[in-house]
Design an enzyme around this catalytic site. Structure first.
Site, PDB file in Angstrom:
ATOM      1  N   CYS A 204     -51.426  38.735  14.357  1.00  0.00           N
ATOM      2  CA  CYS A 204     -52.086  38.769  13.235  1.00  0.00           C
ATOM      3  C   CYS A 204     -51.429  39.858  12.019  1.00  0.00           C
ATOM      4  CB  CYS A 204     -53.567  39.325  13.252  1.00  0.00           C
ATOM      5  SG  CYS A 204     -54.489  39.302  11.581  1.00  0.00           S
ATOM      6  N   GLY A 205     -50.574  39.173  11.275  1.00  0.00           N
ATOM      7  CA  GLY A 205     -49.667  39.808  10.378  1.00  0.00           C
ATOM      8  C   GLY A 205     -50.520  40.911   9.540  1.00  0.00           C
TER       9      GLY A 205
ATOM     10  N   CYS B 144     -54.526  35.842   5.059  1.00  0.00           N
ATOM     11  CA  CYS B 144     -54.133  35.744   6.480  1.00  0.00           C
ATOM     12  C   CYS B 144     -52.374  35.990   6.422  1.00  0.00           C
ATOM     13  CB  CYS B 144     -54.334  34.204   6.721  1.00  0.00           C
ATOM     14  SG  CYS B 144     -53.601  33.738   8.382  1.00  0.00           S
TER      15      CYS B 144
END
EC number: 5.1.1.7
Length: 272
Positions: free
Chosen positions: A69-70, A209
């Protein structure tokens, strides 16, 4: 059990430490719930590592695990530094990926996503059966399936206003057809890209996201000839700088510490 809440690009995460690796899926669902828990897009469990400064287990708000998850990577990097787990520049393990962190200012964090993979280019005709009449997606000719740690389907529209008219049911159908997050984007100019993301695990539009922004960035660079550095602006309007260095994707942007919560009666609800 203590949880620290951080936010990056509009995504918020609960971060906690554990010295023992175990399944925190039920806990993630409970504490991430917006009404019955503390509320967050995901749970990060920081674990000790022999070869890295630390490693993590990441859970979406529905309890499902994700390797990457960046935006959470930037949040956990600041958390680790503030809690003396790691120095300003360090490396941690996210699934099978080595993630490097660099803290440039008190709240400006850069992290690398690593390599990406173009999985497929998909003619829009394959997706037409999911579109409603007068769908804003009808003018998209090609979708791009890209793995930036998790799979993302990317399509580009020609009018920025269309991003506010996306049909949730259409994107949900695409999400299940391709088992991927869905990103619809608009290239305003060579260095500015707006996007909306329908995210797996959240099962709705999300404020931001990180891996989705990376997928849009790569698709625009490879297929629309945008430069190796760009500003991505998600639904939250909190921009993130993305760049391509030696075929690796790097994020840079602000992270905010929100507060601390202590776990109480959730133990009585069968989380463990």
């Amino acid at each position: 059990m203590v949880f620290y809440k951080y936010s990056g690009s509009g995504n918020d995460f609960l971060i906690t430490q554990s010295f023992k690796k175990k399944d925190f899926s039920n806990l993630a669902k409970q504490v991430c719930h917006r009404h019955e828990g503390f509320g967050a897009d995901g749970l990060v469990v920081v674990l000790p590592s022999k070869d890295y400064d630390y490693e993590w287990d990441f859970y979406n708000s529905d309890g499902s695990k994700a390797g990457m998850c960046g935006n959470a990577s930037r949040c956990v990097g600041l958390f680790a530094y503030q809690h003396a787990i790691a120095p300003k520049e360090h490396v941690f393990l996210a699934g099978k990926r080595e993630i490097s962190i660099r803290i440039e200012e008190p709240n400006i964090i850069e992290s690398n996503l690593g390599n990406y993979k173009i999985l497929d280019t998909i003619p829009a005709l394959r997706c037409k059966k999911f579109f409603t009449n007068d769908s804003v997606l009808e003018n998209i000719l090609t979708f791009y399936l890209i793995d930036t740690g998790v799979p993302h389907l990317v399509g580009f529209v020609k009018n920025k206003k269309l991003l506010n008219s996306l049909n949730t049911l259409e994107l949900r159908a695409l999400r299940h057809e391709f088992n991927a997050n869905i990103n619809i984007a608009f290239i305003e100019n060579k260095e500015t890209i707006f996007l909306q993301t329908y995210e797996r695990g959240v099962e709705d539009f999300t404020l931001a996201c990180g891996t989705g922004m990376a997928a849009v960035f790569i698709a625009s660079h490879i297929f629309y000839n945008t430069p190796k550095k760009a500003i991505l602006i998600p639904k939250s309007n909190e921009s993130l700088e993305l760049s391509l260095k030696n075929d690796g994707i790097f994020y840079k942007g602000a992270v905010r510490y929100i507060g601390m919560s202590v776990l109480g009666s959730v133990f009585e609800n069968g989380c463990f």
